[in-house]
Design a protein around this motif. Structure first.
Motif, PDB file in Angstrom:
ATOM      1  N   UNK A 125       0.843  -1.188   0.000  1.00 36.97           N
ATOM      2  CA  UNK A 125       0.000   0.000   0.000  1.00 36.97           C
ATOM      3  C   UNK A 125       0.884   1.246   0.000  1.00 36.97           C
ATOM      4  N   UNK A 126       0.287   2.352  -0.416  1.00 40.52           N
ATOM      5  CA  UNK A 126       1.025   3.621  -0.377  1.00 40.52           C
ATOM      6  C   UNK A 126       1.372   4.001   1.051  1.00 40.52           C
ATOM      7  N   UNK A 127       0.481   3.685   1.987  1.00 39.43           N
ATOM      8  CA  UNK A 127       0.750   3.981   3.388  1.00 39.43           C
ATOM      9  C   UNK A 127       1.960   3.226   3.910  1.00 39.43           C
ATOM     10  N   UNK A 128       2.074   1.956   3.556  1.00 36.46           N
ATOM     11  CA  UNK A 128       3.220   1.155   3.992  1.00 36.46           C
ATOM     12  C   UNK A 128       4.509   1.696   3.381  1.00 36.46           C
ATOM     13  N   UNK A 129       4.443   2.066   2.109  1.00 35.16           N
ATOM     14  CA  UNK A 129       5.613   2.633   1.438  1.00 35.16           C
ATOM     15  C   UNK A 129       6.011   3.945   2.106  1.00 35.16           C
ATOM     16  N   UNK A 130       5.032   4.755   2.452  1.00 37.51           N
ATOM     17  CA  UNK A 130       5.295   6.044   3.091  1.00 37.51           C
ATOM     18  C   UNK A 130       6.006   5.857   4.433  1.00 37.51           C
ATOM     19  N   UNK A 131       5.554   4.898   5.227  1.00 41.67           N
ATOM     20  CA  UNK A 131       6.187   4.642   6.529  1.00 41.67           C
ATOM     21  C   UNK A 131       7.626   4.162   6.365  1.00 41.67           C
ATOM     22  N   UNK A 132       7.829   3.250   5.414  1.00 41.79           N
ATOM     23  CA  UNK A 132       9.189   2.764   5.161  1.00 41.79           C
ATOM     24  C   UNK A 132      10.070   3.892   4.650  1.00 41.79           C
ATOM     25  N   UNK A 133       9.533   4.697   3.750  1.00 46.43           N
ATOM     26  CA  UNK A 133      10.304   5.815   3.206  1.00 46.43           C
ATOM     27  C   UNK A 133      10.721   6.774   4.312  1.00 46.43           C
ATOM     28  N   UNK A 134       9.815   7.088   5.211  1.00 45.29           N
ATOM     29  CA  UNK A 134      10.139   7.998   6.314  1.00 45.29           C
ATOM     30  C   UNK A 134      11.293   7.447   7.154  1.00 45.29           C
ATOM     31  N   UNK A 135      11.255   6.151   7.442  1.00 44.99           N
ATOM     32  CA  UNK A 135      12.331   5.544   8.248  1.00 44.99           C
ATOM     33  C   UNK A 135      13.669   5.586   7.497  1.00 44.99           C
ATOM     34  N   UNK A 136      13.625   5.289   6.202  1.00 40.64           N
ATOM     35  CA  UNK A 136      14.859   5.273   5.418  1.00 40.64           C
ATOM     36  C   UNK A 136      15.398   6.679   5.177  1.00 40.64           C
ATOM     37  N   UNK A 137      14.511   7.654   5.062  1.00 41.66           N
ATOM     38  CA  UNK A 137      14.948   9.049   4.956  1.00 41.66           C
ATOM     39  C   UNK A 137      15.676   9.467   6.230  1.00 41.66           C
ATOM     40  N   UNK A 138      15.127   9.095   7.379  1.00 39.47           N
ATOM     41  CA  UNK A 138      15.767   9.417   8.662  1.00 39.47           C
ATOM     42  C   UNK A 138      17.149   8.791   8.780  1.00 39.47           C
ATOM     43  N   UNK A 139      17.305   7.608   8.217  1.00 36.00           N
ATOM     44  CA  UNK A 139      18.590   6.909   8.272  1.00 36.00           C
ATOM     45  C   UNK A 139      19.552   7.388   7.192  1.00 36.00           C
ATOM     46  N   UNK A 140      19.076   8.252   6.291  1.00 33.87           N
ATOM     47  CA  UNK A 140      19.927   8.770   5.221  1.00 33.87           C
ATOM     48  C   UNK A 140      20.188   7.775   4.105  1.00 33.87           C
ATOM     49  N   UNK A 141      19.341   6.759   3.979  1.00 32.19           N
ATOM     50  CA  UNK A 141      19.562   5.712   2.980  1.00 32.19           C
ATOM     51  C   UNK A 141      18.804   5.948   1.673  1.00 32.19           C
ATOM     52  N   UNK A 142      17.807   6.835   1.700  1.00 29.25           N
ATOM     53  CA  UNK A 142      17.107   7.217   0.479  1.00 29.25           C
ATOM     54  C   UNK A 142      16.982   8.735   0.447  1.00 29.25           C
ATOM     55  N   UNK A 143      16.606   9.244  -0.726  1.00 25.57           N
ATOM     56  CA  UNK A 143      16.389  10.672  -0.920  1.00 25.57           C
ATOM     57  C   UNK A 143      15.024  10.884  -1.540  1.00 25.57           C
ATOM     58  N   UNK A 144      14.431  12.017  -1.215  1.00 26.44           N
ATOM     59  CA  UNK A 144      13.141  12.411  -1.783  1.00 26.44           C
ATOM     60  C   UNK A 144      13.379  13.657  -2.633  1.00 26.44           C
ATOM     61  N   UNK A 145      12.938  13.600  -3.882  1.00 27.61           N
ATOM     62  CA  UNK A 145      13.094  14.725  -4.792  1.00 27.61           C
ATOM     63  C   UNK A 145      11.719  15.217  -5.200  1.00 27.61           C
ATOM     64  N   UNK A 146      11.452  16.502  -4.947  1.00 30.45           N
ATOM     65  CA  UNK A 146      10.167  17.083  -5.328  1.00 30.45           C
ATOM     66  C   UNK A 146      10.087  17.248  -6.830  1.00 30.45           C
ATOM     67  N   UNK A 147       8.894  17.070  -7.367  1.00 35.96           N
ATOM     68  CA  UNK A 147       8.643  17.259  -8.790  1.00 35.96           C
ATOM     69  C   UNK A 147       8.651  18.756  -9.098  1.00 35.96           C
ATOM     70  N   UNK A 148       9.363  19.162 -10.152  1.00 35.00           N
ATOM     71  CA  UNK A 148       9.365  20.586 -10.499  1.00 35.00           C
ATOM     72  C   UNK A 148       8.018  21.057 -11.065  1.00 35.00           C
ATOM     73  N   UNK A 149       7.220  20.120 -11.577  1.00 37.07           N
ATOM     74  CA  UNK A 149       5.959  20.503 -12.215  1.00 37.07           C
ATOM     75  C   UNK A 149       4.740  20.339 -11.313  1.00 37.07           C
TER      76      UNK A 149
END
Length: 150
Positions: free
Chosen positions: A64-88
């Motif tokens: 689910x998107x919710x599960x992905x969001x939770x995992x992403x938040x944890x990995x962002x905190x650990x510095x293992x992934x990056x989030x890039x905003x869409x310019x458009x």
């Protein structure tokens, strides 16, 4: 009196016993590297891919998107992934591995390989191929595609 089957009469019981042993050994190995199995699966899905929106990642992983969001938040905190905003589109963003995440994936993959070799090394190569084939057939015929993260 009604006959009651033994637990060991059930293939699912034996599969769960084996799965638990393999999974728990692997979980201990990746946790020593500072990630959970679910985080490892997430990171591996991003490895060697272009940055992707969380919705695409969720679809590819069967989560689910919710599960992905939770995992992403944890990995962002650990510095293992990056989030890039869409310019458009200010609401949209993409996820990708950070440099640290890219370096960690091969280490975790080696642990997965070692765990498989240690556990399944008791099988002959032919038995291992047969087991892998049967599990693949079961997954395909049952339409299973969600990443096993728990």
């Amino acid at each position: 009196m009604t006959s009651v089957s033994e637990l060991t009469d059930h293939t699912g019981f034996r599969m769960r016993m084996v799965s638990n042993a393999v999974s728990q050994a692997f979980a201990r190995k990746v946790e020593a590297e500072g990630v959970t199995v679910a985080e490892w699966v997430f990171m591996r899905a991003l490895y060697n891919t272009a940055p992707m929106p969380p919705s695409v990642l969720a679809g590819s992983m069967g989560m689910t998107r919710g599960a992905i969001s939770k995992l992403a938040d944890r990995l962002l905190e650990k510095g293992l992934i990056e989030r890039t905003d869409s310019p458009s589109d200010k609401r949209a963003h993409s996820l990708s591995l950070s440099a640290e995440g890219k370096a960690k994936v091969p280490v975790l993959a080696a642990l997965a390989d070692e765990n498989d070799a240690a556990f399944f090394g008791v099988l002959t190569p032919a038995e291992h191929r047969q087991l892998d084939h049967l599990l693949t057939v079961l997954a395909e015929r049952r339409g299973l595609r969600a990443a096993p993260v728990d």
